[in-house]
Design an enzyme around this catalytic site. Structure first.
Site, PDB file in Angstrom:
ATOM      1  CG  HIS A 273      19.932  32.403 105.619  1.00 54.83           C
ATOM      2  ND1 HIS A 273      19.806  33.755 105.673  1.00 54.83           N
ATOM      3  CD2 HIS A 273      20.183  32.027 106.953  1.00 54.83           C
ATOM      4  CE1 HIS A 273      20.011  34.080 106.711  1.00 54.83           C
ATOM      5  NE2 HIS A 273      20.197  33.041 107.518  1.00 54.83           N
TER       6      HIS A 273
ATOM      7  NE  ARG B 145      33.223  43.578  93.350  1.00 52.77           N
ATOM      8  CZ  ARG B 145      34.549  43.182  93.940  1.00 52.77           C
ATOM      9  NH1 ARG B 145      34.308  42.942  95.095  1.00 52.77           N
ATOM     10  NH2 ARG B 145      35.771  43.174  93.135  1.00 52.77           N
TER      11      ARG B 145
ATOM     12  NE  ARG C  30      31.590  48.463  91.236  1.00 55.97           N
ATOM     13  CZ  ARG C  30      32.360  47.345  91.114  1.00 55.97           C
ATOM     14  NH1 ARG C  30      33.727  47.619  90.813  1.00 55.97           N
ATOM     15  NH2 ARG C  30      31.765  46.226  91.279  1.00 55.97           N
TER      16      ARG C  30
ATOM     17  CD  GLU D  35      36.845  49.394  86.920  1.00 56.13           C
ATOM     18  OE1 GLU D  35      36.581  48.384  87.783  1.00 56.13           O
ATOM     19  OE2 GLU D  35      35.835  50.118  86.664  1.00 56.13           O
TER      20      GLU D  35
ATOM     21  CG  ASN E 145      39.929  42.534  90.525  1.00 54.73           C
ATOM     22  OD1 ASN E 145      41.203  42.282  90.812  1.00 54.73           O
ATOM     23  ND2 ASN E 145      38.877  42.562  90.988  1.00 54.73           N
TER      24      ASN E 145
ATOM     25  NE  ARG F 183      37.556  40.533  86.538  1.00 57.54           N
ATOM     26  CZ  ARG F 183      37.011  41.519  87.410  1.00 57.54           C
ATOM     27  NH1 ARG F 183      36.925  42.933  87.135  1.00 57.54           N
ATOM     28  NH2 ARG F 183      36.187  41.177  88.433  1.00 57.54           N
TER      29      ARG F 183
HETATM   30  C1  PEP Z   1      38.325  45.826  89.704  1.00 54.74           C
HETATM   31  O1  PEP Z   1      38.300  45.820  88.571  1.00 54.74           O
HETATM   32  O2  PEP Z   1      39.495  45.442  90.395  1.00 54.74           O
HETATM   33  C2  PEP Z   1      37.242  45.780  90.950  1.00 54.74           C
HETATM   34  C3  PEP Z   1      37.490  46.076  91.943  1.00 54.74           C
HETATM   35  O3  PEP Z   1      35.838  45.750  90.353  1.00 54.74           O
HETATM   36  P1  PEP Z   1      35.233  44.579  89.991  1.00 54.74           P
HETATM   37  O4  PEP Z   1      36.069  43.414  90.493  1.00 54.74           O
HETATM   38  O5  PEP Z   1      33.944  44.432  90.758  1.00 54.74           O
HETATM   39  O6  PEP Z   1      35.200  44.530  88.409  1.00 54.74           O
HETATM   40 MG    MG Z   2      35.988  46.250  87.780  1.00 56.62          MG
END
Ligand code: PEP
Ligand code: MG
Length: 575
Positions: free
Chosen positions: A186, A293, A330, A429, A452, A463
């Site tokens: 928390h 998210r 999402r 993506e 990302n 990544r």
């Molecule tokens: C991304 O892939 O750029 C994205 C925003 O989703 P996440 O980072 O949750 O995979």
């Molecule tokens: Mg992503």
């Protein structure tokens, strides 16, 4: 001393050690069970009124999660299983209420602690411990309240309980250091929403720091310095001075329109993971949430997914907190590095290339349908949009949309309010999706580029692997060229195109996004005003020229240099 950075930033103030009152609970035989039960009843009532008092004393700035936890503690005081167990220990063994409370809460906590794969629930055990501590203190006649210093301070504790944090003066609290604590505890959530630095797992701090010592909390490099020397103090003062000036200057941009000097608009949204962050989005001038998210809700469960009702409550709360600002939720993006014990994804050689996100959801209507339903129902309470992750080909998108249609029909049949015209979008993506952007654009209201993952799949470079960060660089020309391709396809189809990956907050790239005609950038909450400031300094016509140059460059280094030179010229021009 070193620790783990849970909320970044720096602070220097005096140490305020927040320790739990030490109460030695001894087992005592009692002669009058009824009298003991009556004593317990009075203590339960007193605890309730103390917690209600804490809630009443909190001003409007408190985060909803604090209220939720205090509500949970109030409910626990009336929980027939928990209180029933205390009663039966007192009655069955003829022993004192303090000891019975201690035993019953230890049982309860060990059940929560045994859930080894769920940090969230393990940390909720701390809320039970806090409540039992309060109950025992009341039974023993010990005062729980501790005097707060008059001056600004850094709170230091093992893992400070929510009822303690809730009453701390937000103007004086400059930072939090915990000996234990987890990233979802928390204190951490609170410090993030208040924008103050926090470090966890700073082992040994309670043994070394004394009440009133000067503490330099450097949650940028991950260090805590007790009674820092003059050189350190000077370095901190310089930092604080600059930060203060930056904050004051950026405040001006909270309510400004995200518009370039020549009138091109590109809105700035924020990325969040839970409803408690929504208020801060509004406070920091976010024009919407471009990426909610939803994974955290699912990761917080241990045995089953969150019910449709739980999800609906969370989404609806977020939508209401945002007013008419868009909320892009999402659908579950699970798999890859995000695993959930009750979802059987199976062993995979290459999880990032595996059975994840939309691929899993399309095969699991028992998970996908309740989520879609919860999102569509929340659409009746606010400006909610739905977005699918990891779409690679149009068939997946069409199947996902069929689910939406089916769920909509079910809701209509049952007479449950929902948004029948909910906007549907997809994350961009994968390179395949980018190649087919024109086809995909016909099926959605918007694209949101997840830079990302797009970089990860475009360069075949994990990544999270720091050795490959040169490939995951947002300045890679191939990445910029593929994003340009996506934005052109969106413009031709007349749909929105947003960026919600990390690259959205890289200010050197803001002119590139403006030139490409990106509709919204969705960034982390602390970056909202700085990105907006950058947009307001730009002239789109100049940016279009810059884009032409950049799209013809060959290396990431060249791109970065050209962008830095442009920024320097632009800032001089701005001054
Ligand atoms: C991304 O892939 O750029 C994205 C925003 O989703 P996440 O980072 O949750 O995979
Ligand atoms: Mg992503």
């Amino acid at each position: 001393m070193r620790g783990i950075i849970a909320a970044p930033g720096m602070a220097m103030a005096s140490a305020h050690l927040v320790s739990e009152p030490e109460i030695n609970v001894r087992k005592r035989e009692i002669s009058d069970v009824l009298e003991e039960l009556e004593r317990l009843r009075c203590a339960l009532a007193e605890c309730s009124s103390q917690i209600e008092g804490i809630m009443d004393s909190m001003d409007g700035s408190v985060d909803p999660q604090t209220i939720e936890i205090l509500d949970f503690q109030l409910l626990l005081l009336e929980d027939t299983d928990f209180i029933g167990e205390i009663d039966s220990i007192v009655t069955g063994q003829s022993i004192n209420a303090e000891y019975a409370v201690k035993s019953a809460s230890e049982n309860y906590m060990s059940k929560l602690n045994n859930i080894t794969d769920n940090d969230y629930l393990r940390e909720r055990a701390a809320d039970v411990a806090d409540l039992s501590q309060r109950l025992i203190a009341v039974l023993s006649g010990v005062d729980m309240e501790i005097a707060e210093p008059d001056e600004p301070y850094i709170a230091i504790g093992r893992d400070i309980a929510v009822s303690r944090v809730a009453v701390l003066d937000r103007d004086k609290l400059k930072g939090i250091i915990l000996e234990s604590g987890g990233v979802t505890s928390h204190c951490v959530i609170l410090s993030r929403s208040l924008g103050i630095p926090c470090m966890i797992r700073t082992q040994g701090i309670l043994g070394l720091a004394n009440q009133g010592d000067t503490i330099l909390l450097d949650a940028v490099s991950g260090e805590v310095i007790i009674n820092p020397d003059l050189v350190r103090v000077q370095a901190y003062n310089d930092y604080a001075h600059k930060e203060e000036a930056k904050k004051t200057m950026l405040k001006e941009y909270v309510n400004r329109k995200s518009m370039s000097l020549d009138g091109a608009e590109m809105k700035v949204y924020a990325n969040i993971t839970m409803s408690s962050e929504a208020e801060n989005v509004v406070h920091q001038g976010g024009e919407g949430v471009g990426l909610f998210r939803s994974e955290l809700l699912f990761m917080a469960q241990t045995v089953t997914p969150p019910s449709e009702e739980t999800q609906y409550a969370e989404y609806s709360k977020t939508a209401k907190a945002l007013g008419d600002r868009p909320l892009v939720i999402r659908t579950l993006d699970i798999g890859g590095d995000k695993l959930i014990s009750y979802m059987d994804i199976g062993e995979e050689e290459n999880p990032f290339l595996g059975y994840r996100a939309i691929r899993y959801c399309l095969d699991h209507p028992e998970i996908f349908k309740p989520q879609i339903s919860a999102i569509m129902r929340a659409g009746a309470d606010g400006n909610v949009w739905m977005m699918f992750p990891m779409i690679t080909c149009v068939d997946e998108l069409i199947k996902a949309k069929q689910f939406v249609e089916q769920v909509g029909l079910d809701l209509r049949e049952k007479g449950i309010p929902y948004d029948p015209n909910i906007k549907i979008g997809m994350m961009m993506e994968t390179p395949a999706a980018a190649m087919d952007a024109t086809i995909l654009a016909k099926e959605v209201d918007f694209f949101s580029i997840g830079t990302n993952d797009l970089a990860q799949y475009l360069f075949a470079a994990d990544r999270a692997n720091s050795k490959l960060s040169y490939l995951n660089s947002p300045f890679q020309p191939a990445l910029l060229r593929i994003i340009n391709r996506i934005s052109k396809a969106a413009a031709e189809a007349g749909i929105e195109v947003d960026i919600c990956g990390q690259a959205a907050e890289v200010e050197a790239l803001t002119p590139i996004w403006l030139a490409m005609g990106i509709t919204n950038l969705s960034v982390s909450i602390p970056c909202v005003t700085s990105v907006r400031k950058r947009i307001c300094q730009l002239d789109k016509a100049d940016c279009v020229g810059l884009l032409e140059v950049v799209l013809n460059l060959e290396t990431a280094d060249e791109v970065e240099k050209v962008l830095i030179r442009f920024a320097e010229r632009n800032i001089i021009h701005d001054n």
